[in-house]
Design an enzyme around this catalytic site. Sequence first.
Site, PDB file in Angstrom:
ATOM      1  N   LYS A  57       0.840  -1.198   0.000  1.00  9.70           N
ATOM      2  CA  LYS A  57       0.000   0.000   0.000  1.00  9.70           C
ATOM      3  C   LYS A  57       0.886   1.265   0.000  1.00  9.70           C
ATOM      4  O   LYS A  57       2.102   1.187   0.232  1.00  9.70           O
ATOM      5  CB  LYS A  57      -0.922  -0.033   1.226  1.00  9.70           C
ATOM      6  CG  LYS A  57      -1.907  -1.233   1.232  1.00  9.70           C
ATOM      7  CD  LYS A  57      -2.834  -1.164   2.443  1.00  9.70           C
ATOM      8  CE  LYS A  57      -3.743  -2.376   2.530  1.00  9.70           C
ATOM      9  NZ  LYS A  57      -4.686  -2.295   3.689  1.00  9.70           N
ATOM     10  N   TYR A 114     -12.146  -2.345  -3.521  1.00  7.67           N
ATOM     11  CA  TYR A 114     -12.610  -2.620  -2.156  1.00  7.67           C
ATOM     12  C   TYR A 114     -14.138  -2.622  -2.056  1.00  7.67           C
ATOM     13  O   TYR A 114     -14.683  -2.326  -0.990  1.00  7.67           O
ATOM     14  CB  TYR A 114     -12.022  -1.591  -1.183  1.00  7.67           C
ATOM     15  CG  TYR A 114     -10.665  -1.964  -0.611  1.00  7.67           C
ATOM     16  CD1 TYR A 114     -10.439  -3.208  -0.014  1.00  7.67           C
ATOM     17  CD2 TYR A 114      -9.607  -1.056  -0.622  1.00  7.67           C
ATOM     18  CE1 TYR A 114      -9.206  -3.532   0.543  1.00  7.67           C
ATOM     19  CE2 TYR A 114      -8.372  -1.369  -0.064  1.00  7.67           C
ATOM     20  CZ  TYR A 114      -8.172  -2.613   0.520  1.00  7.67           C
ATOM     21  OH  TYR A 114      -6.960  -2.930   1.084  1.00  7.67           O
ATOM     22  N   ASN A 130      -1.754  -0.082   7.276  1.00  2.00           N
ATOM     23  CA  ASN A 130      -1.162  -1.345   7.724  1.00  2.00           C
ATOM     24  C   ASN A 130      -0.298  -2.014   6.639  1.00  2.00           C
ATOM     25  O   ASN A 130      -0.137  -3.222   6.615  1.00  2.00           O
ATOM     26  CB  ASN A 130      -2.251  -2.287   8.246  1.00  2.00           C
ATOM     27  CG  ASN A 130      -3.303  -2.575   7.195  1.00  2.00           C
ATOM     28  OD1 ASN A 130      -3.184  -2.158   6.040  1.00  2.00           O
ATOM     29  ND2 ASN A 130      -4.329  -3.313   7.571  1.00  2.00           N
ATOM     30  N   HIS A 147      -1.723  -5.589   1.666  1.00  4.10           N
ATOM     31  CA  HIS A 147      -2.994  -6.281   1.449  1.00  4.10           C
ATOM     32  C   HIS A 147      -2.686  -7.710   1.023  1.00  4.10           C
ATOM     33  O   HIS A 147      -1.683  -7.959   0.352  1.00  4.10           O
ATOM     34  CB  HIS A 147      -3.785  -5.584   0.330  1.00  4.10           C
ATOM     35  CG  HIS A 147      -4.942  -6.408  -0.170  1.00  4.10           C
ATOM     36  ND1 HIS A 147      -6.162  -6.414   0.454  1.00  4.10           N
ATOM     37  CD2 HIS A 147      -5.031  -7.308  -1.196  1.00  4.10           C
ATOM     38  CE1 HIS A 147      -6.976  -7.253  -0.184  1.00  4.10           C
ATOM     39  NE2 HIS A 147      -6.306  -7.808  -1.192  1.00  4.10           N
ATOM     40  N   GLU A 205      -9.488 -10.429  -7.376  1.00  2.00           N
ATOM     41  CA  GLU A 205      -8.434  -9.413  -7.226  1.00  2.00           C
ATOM     42  C   GLU A 205      -7.291  -9.563  -8.238  1.00  2.00           C
ATOM     43  O   GLU A 205      -6.738  -8.555  -8.695  1.00  2.00           O
ATOM     44  CB  GLU A 205      -7.883  -9.468  -5.790  1.00  2.00           C
ATOM     45  CG  GLU A 205      -8.925  -9.018  -4.770  1.00  2.00           C
ATOM     46  CD  GLU A 205      -8.470  -9.191  -3.332  1.00  2.00           C
ATOM     47  OE1 GLU A 205      -7.370  -9.708  -3.081  1.00  2.00           O
ATOM     48  OE2 GLU A 205      -9.242  -8.775  -2.432  1.00  2.00           O
TER      49      GLU A 205
HETATM   50  P1  IDP Z   1      -7.498  -7.173   5.803  1.00  2.00           P
HETATM   51  O1  IDP Z   1      -6.713  -6.187   4.956  1.00  2.00           O
HETATM   52  O2  IDP Z   1      -6.715  -7.679   6.952  1.00  2.00           O
HETATM   53  O3  IDP Z   1      -8.127  -8.265   4.964  1.00  2.00           O
HETATM   54  P2  IDP Z   1     -10.167  -5.994   5.917  1.00  2.00           P
HETATM   55  O4  IDP Z   1     -11.127  -6.167   7.031  1.00  2.00           O
HETATM   56  O5  IDP Z   1     -10.448  -6.711   4.642  1.00  2.00           O
HETATM   57  O6  IDP Z   1      -8.704  -6.349   6.473  1.00  2.00           O
HETATM   58  O7  IDP Z   1     -10.084  -4.421   5.641  1.00  2.00           O
HETATM   59  C1  IDP Z   1      -9.465  -3.933   4.469  1.00  2.00           C
HETATM   60  C2  IDP Z   1      -8.565  -2.774   4.858  1.00  2.00           C
HETATM   61  O8  IDP Z   1      -9.383  -1.725   5.374  1.00  2.00           O
HETATM   62  C3  IDP Z   1      -7.573  -3.054   5.981  1.00  2.00           C
HETATM   63  O9  IDP Z   1      -6.393  -3.674   5.537  1.00  2.00           O
HETATM   64  C4  IDP Z   1      -7.324  -1.679   6.529  1.00  2.00           C
HETATM   65  O10 IDP Z   1      -6.423  -0.930   5.694  1.00  2.00           O
HETATM   66  C5  IDP Z   1      -8.705  -1.038   6.431  1.00  2.00           C
HETATM   67  N1  IDP Z   1      -9.494  -1.202   7.662  1.00  2.00           N
HETATM   68  C6  IDP Z   1     -10.030  -2.349   8.178  1.00  2.00           C
HETATM   69  N2  IDP Z   1     -10.714  -2.121   9.296  1.00  2.00           N
HETATM   70  C7  IDP Z   1     -10.621  -0.785   9.516  1.00  2.00           C
HETATM   71  C8  IDP Z   1     -11.127   0.077  10.551  1.00  2.00           C
HETATM   72  O11 IDP Z   1     -11.805  -0.344  11.488  1.00  2.00           O
HETATM   73  N3  IDP Z   1     -10.808   1.405  10.435  1.00  2.00           N
HETATM   74  C9  IDP Z   1     -10.056   1.905   9.403  1.00  2.00           C
HETATM   75  N4  IDP Z   1      -9.574   1.128   8.427  1.00  2.00           N
HETATM   76  C10 IDP Z   1      -9.840  -0.200   8.481  1.00  2.00           C
HETATM   77 MG    MG Z   2      -9.548  -8.147   3.431  1.00  2.00          MG
END
Ligand code: IDP
Ligand code: MG
Length: 140
Positions: A9, A49, A112, A115, A126
């Site tokens: 990212k 997304y 974070n 992805h 994807e």
């Molecule tokens: P993942 O990337 O671990 O699969 P997902 O739940 O699919 O997590 O969420 C996609 C992305 O959305 C996350 O990697 C993160 O960047 C963002 N995200 C997830 N939950 C939150 C939240 O509660 N607040 C802000 N951003 C979030």
């Molecule tokens: Mg995810």
Amino acid sequence: MERTLSIIKPDGVKKNLIGDIIRKFEQNDLRIVALKMLKISKKDAMNFYIVHKDKPFYDSLTSFLSEGPIVVIVIEGEKAISKVREIMGATNPKDAAPGTIRADFGSDIEHNIVHGSDSKESASFEIPFFFSYIEIQGAY
Ligand code: IDP
Ligand code: MG
């Protein structure tokens, strides 16, 4: 054998982590079979997304993903989907196991670093989102 999509990212690219992240995948017996750097539009991030369209963080997440260059990677290997998820660590860096990419480098639950597809179904949406068949140098 499985294929999965990973994305470094914008925060990962900014922090100069492209090499570290790719090295972690390769050290875990995973093979890079396609890779490119690009900057996507907000609209493309919203399409990528789309599963999160009703989440409160959808707008902010898609702005973040489109704010700077990203590196998209197709990874092949045995159990590649779960292996990549393991190497990445939990979504929230605070909850991620020590030594994972998100624990080591993530700033917060949104920023974070990486992805990874979460299932075969999401991988099959994807991967072709970013790559055509002839761009993938796989064994099958
Ligand atoms: P993942 O990337 O671990 O699969 P997902 O739940 O699919 O997590 O969420 C996609 C992305 O959305 C996350 O990697 C993160 O960047 C963002 N995200 C997830 N939950 C939150 C939240 O509660 N607040 C802000 N951003 C979030
Ligand atoms: Mg995810």
